[in-house]
Design a protein around this motif. Structure first.
Motif, PDB file in Angstrom:
ATOM      1  N   GLN A 345       0.828  -1.215   0.000  1.00  0.00           N
ATOM      2  CA  GLN A 345       0.000   0.000   0.000  1.00  0.00           C
ATOM      3  C   GLN A 345       0.861   1.264   0.000  1.00  0.00           C
ATOM      4  O   GLN A 345       0.595   2.231   0.710  1.00  0.00           O
ATOM      5  N   ILE A 346       1.902   1.209  -0.819  1.00  0.00           N
ATOM      6  CA  ILE A 346       2.777   2.367  -1.007  1.00  0.00           C
ATOM      7  C   ILE A 346       2.387   3.032  -2.327  1.00  0.00           C
ATOM      8  O   ILE A 346       2.312   2.354  -3.358  1.00  0.00           O
ATOM      9  N   PRO A 347       2.129   4.320  -2.311  1.00  0.00           N
ATOM     10  CA  PRO A 347       1.755   4.996  -3.565  1.00  0.00           C
ATOM     11  C   PRO A 347       2.877   4.904  -4.603  1.00  0.00           C
ATOM     12  O   PRO A 347       4.043   5.159  -4.287  1.00  0.00           O
ATOM     13  N   LEU A 348       2.517   4.530  -5.803  1.00  0.00           N
ATOM     14  CA  LEU A 348       3.510   4.483  -6.880  1.00  0.00           C
ATOM     15  C   LEU A 348       3.892   5.899  -7.293  1.00  0.00           C
ATOM     16  O   LEU A 348       3.021   6.767  -7.400  1.00  0.00           O
ATOM     17  N   PRO A 349       5.162   6.167  -7.523  1.00  0.00           N
ATOM     18  CA  PRO A 349       5.559   7.486  -8.032  1.00  0.00           C
ATOM     19  C   PRO A 349       4.827   7.777  -9.346  1.00  0.00           C
ATOM     20  O   PRO A 349       4.591   6.864 -10.149  1.00  0.00           O
ATOM     21  N   ASN A 350       4.470   9.020  -9.548  1.00  0.00           N
ATOM     22  CA  ASN A 350       3.742   9.390 -10.769  1.00  0.00           C
ATOM     23  C   ASN A 350       4.499   8.981 -12.028  1.00  0.00           C
ATOM     24  O   ASN A 350       3.905   8.561 -13.022  1.00  0.00           O
ATOM     25  N   ALA A 351       5.813   9.086 -11.958  1.00  0.00           N
ATOM     26  CA  ALA A 351       6.626   8.775 -13.136  1.00  0.00           C
ATOM     27  C   ALA A 351       6.583   7.293 -13.497  1.00  0.00           C
ATOM     28  O   ALA A 351       6.907   6.916 -14.628  1.00  0.00           O
ATOM     29  N   HIS A 352       6.159   6.455 -12.546  1.00  0.00           N
ATOM     30  CA  HIS A 352       6.189   5.014 -12.821  1.00  0.00           C
ATOM     31  C   HIS A 352       5.126   4.611 -13.845  1.00  0.00           C
ATOM     32  O   HIS A 352       5.277   3.585 -14.518  1.00  0.00           O
ATOM     33  N   GLN A 353       4.083   5.404 -13.960  1.00  0.00           N
ATOM     34  CA  GLN A 353       3.064   5.105 -14.973  1.00  0.00           C
ATOM     35  C   GLN A 353       3.674   5.161 -16.373  1.00  0.00           C
ATOM     36  O   GLN A 353       3.440   4.277 -17.204  1.00  0.00           O
ATOM     37  N   GLU A 354       4.480   6.181 -16.614  1.00  0.00           N
ATOM     38  CA  GLU A 354       5.140   6.300 -17.914  1.00  0.00           C
ATOM     39  C   GLU A 354       6.185   5.202 -18.091  1.00  0.00           C
ATOM     40  O   GLU A 354       6.390   4.693 -19.202  1.00  0.00           O
ATOM     41  N   VAL A 355       6.837   4.832 -17.000  1.00  0.00           N
ATOM     42  CA  VAL A 355       7.815   3.743 -17.060  1.00  0.00           C
ATOM     43  C   VAL A 355       7.120   2.444 -17.465  1.00  0.00           C
ATOM     44  O   VAL A 355       7.644   1.672 -18.281  1.00  0.00           O
ATOM     45  N   MET A 356       5.927   2.206 -16.920  1.00  0.00           N
ATOM     46  CA  MET A 356       5.176   1.001 -17.287  1.00  0.00           C
ATOM     47  C   MET A 356       4.766   1.045 -18.756  1.00  0.00           C
ATOM     48  O   MET A 356       4.828   0.033 -19.461  1.00  0.00           O
ATOM     49  N   ASN A 357       4.351   2.213 -19.224  1.00  0.00           N
ATOM     50  CA  ASN A 357       3.991   2.355 -20.641  1.00  0.00           C
ATOM     51  C   ASN A 357       5.194   2.066 -21.540  1.00  0.00           C
ATOM     52  O   ASN A 357       5.077   1.395 -22.571  1.00  0.00           O
ATOM     53  N   LYS A 358       6.352   2.575 -21.121  1.00  0.00           N
ATOM     54  CA  LYS A 358       7.568   2.331 -21.896  1.00  0.00           C
ATOM     55  C   LYS A 358       7.905   0.842 -21.915  1.00  0.00           C
ATOM     56  O   LYS A 358       8.278   0.286 -22.962  1.00  0.00           O
ATOM     57  N   ALA A 359       7.746   0.190 -20.764  1.00  0.00           N
ATOM     58  CA  ALA A 359       8.047  -1.239 -20.681  1.00  0.00           C
ATOM     59  C   ALA A 359       7.154  -2.040 -21.624  1.00  0.00           C
ATOM     60  O   ALA A 359       7.616  -2.967 -22.301  1.00  0.00           O
ATOM     61  N   VAL A 360       5.884  -1.672 -21.680  1.00  0.00           N
ATOM     62  CA  VAL A 360       4.955  -2.362 -22.585  1.00  0.00           C
ATOM     63  C   VAL A 360       5.411  -2.198 -24.035  1.00  0.00           C
ATOM     64  O   VAL A 360       5.389  -3.150 -24.825  1.00  0.00           O
TER      65      VAL A 360
END
Length: 386
Positions: A345-360
């Motif tokens: 239950q740790i908030p993900l850093p906002n930048a991690h959303q873009e990191v996930m998109n890049k990984a995809v």
């Protein structure tokens, strides 16, 4: 009196009293062995004193301590060959071959090896792994000894947790905060050690190979054979031996110096940080220790940074096995961070959303790889549901 007896049984080893101090305790024990080695190297006189007072002395019962001769382990093995090997080590503590043979004898009879024996064997195996002359045999021995020790520690903690639980039930001591506190700690310790064993479990090396990391022996270039049979597989397995960090660090430094344009370097750095992160979060999950959460988050950040640096060395159209492996590892780290942060239950850093998109996106470049496809789907599912 019975309470005292229970607590006294825990006094055998510090990690029984406090399972979450497992790695710091063992690190300190390993440093004690290294101190003996350093003292011996400093002076023949000091060496003789240590040999007489520590290495060669048979101390009775619980006062007997582990030393470079492995005599306590040898005595427990009750084997004439073990006695001979310990005698050799007593006179020549840096006799690596004899120490490996002693550990081999222990592993041959692993079913009857108790916690103390497995602990001694594990520490001696780790001591061997700090030798710059590293081999697949030594690494495998370390892995086998680690697995055996964690199993015996798990079994002992489980036994003690049951004893404390039974004591509380029999005496209706639910209001005894000391008993209840220790009972809870032991139960959590059982889960923690089980999780550590799962995180650190890996397959042994299949190919026998040796590397000499001593100054002047490394050379100015790492050959293809050294990389494929030594540095790569050795680093992969040493990452699963968190207390063998001296040799792993040395190997990573050599690879960084001589193979700086190879994504394999960042690959192994990220694996090391990932495992340390998972161990920290395994602790935090049970203890709710915010410092451990921060430590885990820091290690995951380092894992992502190092694998991102490796990604920068991957071509636009990746086709080499090392490039595909790097992309898959990048996806694994990105997904693992998201999954574990959600679990805690740790908030993900906002930048991690873009990191996930890049990984995809980058995983799509190697979509023919089975693992890449699975990780890509996991990331897509995670983003849809969060």
């Amino acid at each position: 009196m019975e309470d005292e007896s229970l607590f006294k049984e825990l006094d055998t080893f510090e990690e029984l009293q406090s399972p979450f101090l497992l790695f710091p305790v063992l690190h300190r024990e390993l440093e004690s062995l290294n101190r003996l080695k350093r003292n011996r190297e400093k002076s023949i006189l000091v060496s003789n004193v240590l040999s007489g007072l520590h290495l060669g002395e048979e101390r009775p019962g619980p006062e007997e301590r582990l030393d470079l001769s492995g005599k306590r382990l040898g005595k427990s093995l009750d084997n004439p060959l073990a006695d001979q090997l310990c005698s050799k080590l007593e006179s020549s503590p840096m006799d690596s071959e004899s120490r490996q043979q002693l550990l081999g004898l222990m592993l041959e009879r692993r079913e009857s090896v108790n916690l103390q024996m497995s602990r001694d064997g594990y520490l001696l195996a780790l001591f061997e792994l700090e030798n710059p002359q590293i081999s697949a045999v030594k690494i495998n021995t370390g892995l086998y000894c680690q697995e055996l020790y964690l199993l015996r520690l798990y079994e002992k903690l489980k036994e003690m947790a049951l004893k404390f639980k039974q004591k509380i039930q029999d005496t209706r001591s639910e209001k005894d905060t000391v008993l209840m506190g220790k009972s809870t700690e032991l139960q959590h310790g059982v889960t923690y050690i089980e999780n550590c064993a799962s995180i650190l479990k890996t397959t042994p090396l299949k190919q026998n190979y040796e590397l000499d990391l001593r100054p002047g022996k490394v050379g100015k270039k790492i050959s293809v054979k050294q990389l494929s049979s030594g540095y790569d597989p050795f680093s992969r397995k040493l990452s699963h031996l968190p207390l063998a960090d001296v040799t792993l660090n040395q190997m990573l430094e050599i690879m960084h110096l001589l193979e700086r344009n190879n994504p394999l370097v960042g690959y192994h750095q990220s694996l090391r940080h990932e495992i340390l992160a998972r161990l920290a979060f395994a602790d935090a999950l049970l203890t709710k220790d915010s410092k451990k959460e921060k430590e885990g988050a820091s290690q995951f950040s380092k894992a992502l940074t190092t694998i991102s640096q490796a990604m920068a060395l991957v071509g636009y159209a990746p086709n080499r096995s090392v490039e595909i492996a790097t992309i898959v590892r990048y996806g694994q780290i990105v997904y693992m961070i998201a999954k574990i942060y959600r679990l805690h239950q740790i908030p993900l850093p906002n930048a991690h959303q873009e990191v996930m998109n890049k990984a995809v996106r980058v995983l799509q470049k190697v979509a023919e790889d089975k693992n890449a496809k699975i990780i890509q789907q996991n990331l897509l599912t995670f983003m849809e549901n969060n």
